[in-house]
Design a protein around this motif. Structure first.
Motif, PDB file in Angstrom:
ATOM      1  N   HIS A  97       0.845  -1.193   0.000  1.00 24.08           N
ATOM      2  CA  HIS A  97       0.000   0.000   0.000  1.00 24.08           C
ATOM      3  C   HIS A  97       0.879   1.242   0.000  1.00 24.08           C
ATOM      4  N   ARG A  98       0.716   2.069  -0.989  1.00 22.23           N
ATOM      5  CA  ARG A  98       1.437   3.336  -1.072  1.00 22.23           C
ATOM      6  C   ARG A  98       0.524   4.439  -0.568  1.00 22.23           C
ATOM      7  N   ILE A  99       1.094   5.415   0.115  1.00 27.93           N
ATOM      8  CA  ILE A  99       0.275   6.524   0.586  1.00 27.93           C
ATOM      9  C   ILE A  99      -0.178   7.382  -0.599  1.00 27.93           C
ATOM     10  N   THR A 100      -1.265   8.113  -0.378  1.00 29.67           N
ATOM     11  CA  THR A 100      -1.783   9.042  -1.389  1.00 29.67           C
ATOM     12  C   THR A 100      -2.005  10.383  -0.704  1.00 29.67           C
ATOM     13  N   TRP A 101      -2.310  11.387  -1.499  1.00 28.04           N
ATOM     14  CA  TRP A 101      -2.588  12.697  -0.918  1.00 28.04           C
ATOM     15  C   TRP A 101      -3.839  12.679  -0.061  1.00 28.04           C
ATOM     16  N   ASN A 102      -4.690  11.665  -0.218  1.00 21.89           N
ATOM     17  CA  ASN A 102      -5.872  11.533   0.641  1.00 21.89           C
ATOM     18  C   ASN A 102      -5.478  11.210   2.080  1.00 21.89           C
ATOM     19  N   ASP A 103      -4.249  10.757   2.286  1.00 19.83           N
ATOM     20  CA  ASP A 103      -3.754  10.463   3.635  1.00 19.83           C
ATOM     21  C   ASP A 103      -3.245  11.723   4.340  1.00 19.83           C
ATOM     22  N   ASN A 147       5.704  10.478  -4.146  1.00 20.37           N
ATOM     23  CA  ASN A 147       6.814   9.525  -4.049  1.00 20.37           C
ATOM     24  C   ASN A 147       7.830   9.991  -3.007  1.00 20.37           C
ATOM     25  N   HIS A 148       8.143  11.268  -2.993  1.00 19.10           N
ATOM     26  CA  HIS A 148       9.093  11.794  -2.011  1.00 19.10           C
ATOM     27  C   HIS A 148       8.572  11.549  -0.593  1.00 19.10           C
ATOM     28  N   GLU A 149       7.290  11.780  -0.397  1.00 19.24           N
ATOM     29  CA  GLU A 149       6.693  11.563   0.927  1.00 19.24           C
ATOM     30  C   GLU A 149       6.662  10.080   1.280  1.00 19.24           C
ATOM     31  N   GLN A 150       6.382   9.242   0.300  1.00 17.82           N
ATOM     32  CA  GLN A 150       6.396   7.791   0.534  1.00 17.82           C
ATOM     33  C   GLN A 150       7.774   7.335   0.999  1.00 17.82           C
ATOM     34  N   LYS A 151       8.807   7.934   0.434  1.00 17.99           N
ATOM     35  CA  LYS A 151      10.177   7.547   0.820  1.00 17.99           C
ATOM     36  C   LYS A 151      10.462   7.923   2.272  1.00 17.99           C
ATOM     37  N   HIS A 152       9.883   9.013   2.764  1.00 19.17           N
ATOM     38  CA  HIS A 152      10.027   9.321   4.189  1.00 19.17           C
ATOM     39  C   HIS A 152       9.403   8.202   5.026  1.00 19.17           C
ATOM     40  N   PHE A 153       8.243   7.739   4.602  1.00 16.18           N
ATOM     41  CA  PHE A 153       7.558   6.643   5.287  1.00 16.18           C
ATOM     42  C   PHE A 153       8.418   5.375   5.221  1.00 16.18           C
ATOM     43  N   ASP A 154       8.989   5.106   4.050  1.00 15.78           N
ATOM     44  CA  ASP A 154       9.843   3.925   3.869  1.00 15.78           C
ATOM     45  C   ASP A 154      11.098   3.995   4.738  1.00 15.78           C
ATOM     46  N   ILE A 155      11.683   5.176   4.862  1.00 18.45           N
ATOM     47  CA  ILE A 155      12.873   5.336   5.709  1.00 18.45           C
ATOM     48  C   ILE A 155      12.526   4.980   7.154  1.00 18.45           C
ATOM     49  N   THR A 156      11.377   5.408   7.611  1.00 21.13           N
ATOM     50  CA  THR A 156      10.962   5.072   8.972  1.00 21.13           C
ATOM     51  C   THR A 156      10.828   3.564   9.126  1.00 21.13           C
ATOM     52  N   SER A 164      13.102  17.080  -2.584  1.00 21.27           N
ATOM     53  CA  SER A 164      12.643  16.513  -3.865  1.00 21.27           C
ATOM     54  C   SER A 164      12.936  17.396  -5.071  1.00 21.27           C
ATOM     55  N   LEU A 165      13.458  18.581  -4.898  1.00 22.21           N
ATOM     56  CA  LEU A 165      13.710  19.475  -6.032  1.00 22.21           C
ATOM     57  C   LEU A 165      14.855  18.991  -6.916  1.00 22.21           C
ATOM     58  N   ASN A 166      15.813  18.263  -6.339  1.00 15.90           N
ATOM     59  CA  ASN A 166      16.920  17.716  -7.115  1.00 15.90           C
ATOM     60  C   ASN A 166      16.499  16.326  -7.611  1.00 15.90           C
ATOM     61  N   LYS A 167      16.034  16.272  -8.839  1.00 12.01           N
ATOM     62  CA  LYS A 167      15.455  15.032  -9.378  1.00 12.01           C
ATOM     63  C   LYS A 167      16.471  13.908  -9.507  1.00 12.01           C
ATOM     64  N   GLN A 168      17.719  14.225  -9.874  1.00 11.27           N
ATOM     65  CA  GLN A 168      18.746  13.175  -9.969  1.00 11.27           C
ATOM     66  C   GLN A 168      19.041  12.584  -8.600  1.00 11.27           C
ATOM     67  N   SER A 169      19.173  13.435  -7.621  1.00  9.49           N
ATOM     68  CA  SER A 169      19.413  12.953  -6.266  1.00  9.49           C
ATOM     69  C   SER A 169      18.207  12.166  -5.763  1.00  9.49           C
ATOM     70  N   GLN A 170      17.010  12.610  -6.089  1.00  7.35           N
ATOM     71  CA  GLN A 170      15.799  11.882  -5.688  1.00  7.35           C
ATOM     72  C   GLN A 170      15.816  10.475  -6.270  1.00  7.35           C
ATOM     73  N   GLU A 171      16.199  10.338  -7.533  1.00  7.46           N
ATOM     74  CA  GLU A 171      16.280   9.012  -8.163  1.00  7.46           C
ATOM     75  C   GLU A 171      17.294   8.123  -7.453  1.00  7.46           C
ATOM     76  N   ARG A 172      18.455   8.686  -7.090  1.00  8.49           N
ATOM     77  CA  ARG A 172      19.471   7.908  -6.355  1.00  8.49           C
ATOM     78  C   ARG A 172      18.925   7.444  -5.010  1.00  8.49           C
ATOM     79  N   TRP A 173      18.251   8.350  -4.316  1.00  3.37           N
ATOM     80  CA  TRP A 173      17.684   8.002  -3.013  1.00  3.37           C
ATOM     81  C   TRP A 173      16.570   6.971  -3.152  1.00  3.37           C
ATOM     82  N   ASP A 174      15.754   7.079  -4.201  1.00  2.00           N
ATOM     83  CA  ASP A 174      14.695   6.081  -4.422  1.00  2.00           C
ATOM     84  C   ASP A 174      15.307   4.685  -4.506  1.00  2.00           C
ATOM     85  N   LYS A 175      16.379   4.562  -5.273  1.00  2.00           N
ATOM     86  CA  LYS A 175      17.053   3.262  -5.423  1.00  2.00           C
ATOM     87  C   LYS A 175      17.692   2.813  -4.106  1.00  2.00           C
ATOM     88  N   LYS A 176      18.325   3.744  -3.414  1.00  5.79           N
ATOM     89  CA  LYS A 176      18.985   3.427  -2.143  1.00  5.79           C
ATOM     90  C   LYS A 176      17.968   2.927  -1.112  1.00  5.79           C
TER      91      LYS A 176
END
Length: 192
Positions: free
Chosen positions: A26-32, A89-98, A144-156
């Protein structure tokens, strides 16, 4: 242009809070998120935490470490465009980090015969490391403004979740706890 942020703090969870449990399917949505008109420089804020419950059961301590998003404390500005996946997606990654740090706690608890103080130390060390990791994530991605860094973090982040896949089960047993009497009134720990 939007800027996103995450918040992890120490506080009690109120009974009225709406909690979304972390789930790989389950991925979060803006409804959350609540819509909040604010002068904050960020367009959204995610409030995530993990919580540990301990119960004495036979010869073991039963422990649940659960990751939550607090929907009542997670917000987005009305002006935030919610039709794309990039911002959420950026917000989901905060949830994933936790969740990563909740898994680290589970891993550490499974390999030690710990007393209550050692468990609290493991818990709070990981809560502190999680906050620092969240801050590093936001700094390097520029919220999330740095899209290349965001992609690296998504993979990490995806890789870290996979590496800790053996600890995705939220319920664990602490085998042969050091002091069974200590656990009768074991604390509930929350990283908020």
């Amino acid at each position: 242009m939007f800027i996103l942020s995450a918040n992890i703090s120490y506080a009690q969870v109120n009974a009225k809070d709406t909690l979304v449990k972390w789930d790989a399917n389950h991925r979060i949505t803006w409804n959350d998120f609540i819509v909040k008109d604010t002068n904050d420089r960020f367009a959204a804020e995610t409030n995530t935490f993990f919580k540990a419950n301990f119960y004495l059961k036979n010869d073991s301590v039963f422990c649940q470490v659960i990751t939550y998003l607090n929907a009542d404390r997670s917000w987005r500005k009305p002006s935030l465009k919610t039709d794309g996946q990039y911002a959420i997606n950026h917000e989901q990654k905060h949830f994933d980090i936790t969740e990563i740090f909740a898994r680290r706690i589970r891993k550490e608890l499974m390999v030690v015969s710990a007393n209550e103080q050692q468990v609290e130390k493991i818990y709070y060390n990981n809560a502190k490391a999680c906050r620092e990791f969240q801050e590093l994530y936001d700094t390097e991605t520029r919220h999330s403004l740095n899209k290349q860094s965001q992609e690296r973090w998504d993979k990490k982040i995806r890789r870290m979740l996979l590496l800790l896949g053996n600890y995705k089960e939220q319920a664990i047993y602490i085998k042969n706890p050091w002091c069974k009497i200590c656990w009768k009134n074991a604390p509930i720990l929350a990283s908020r």
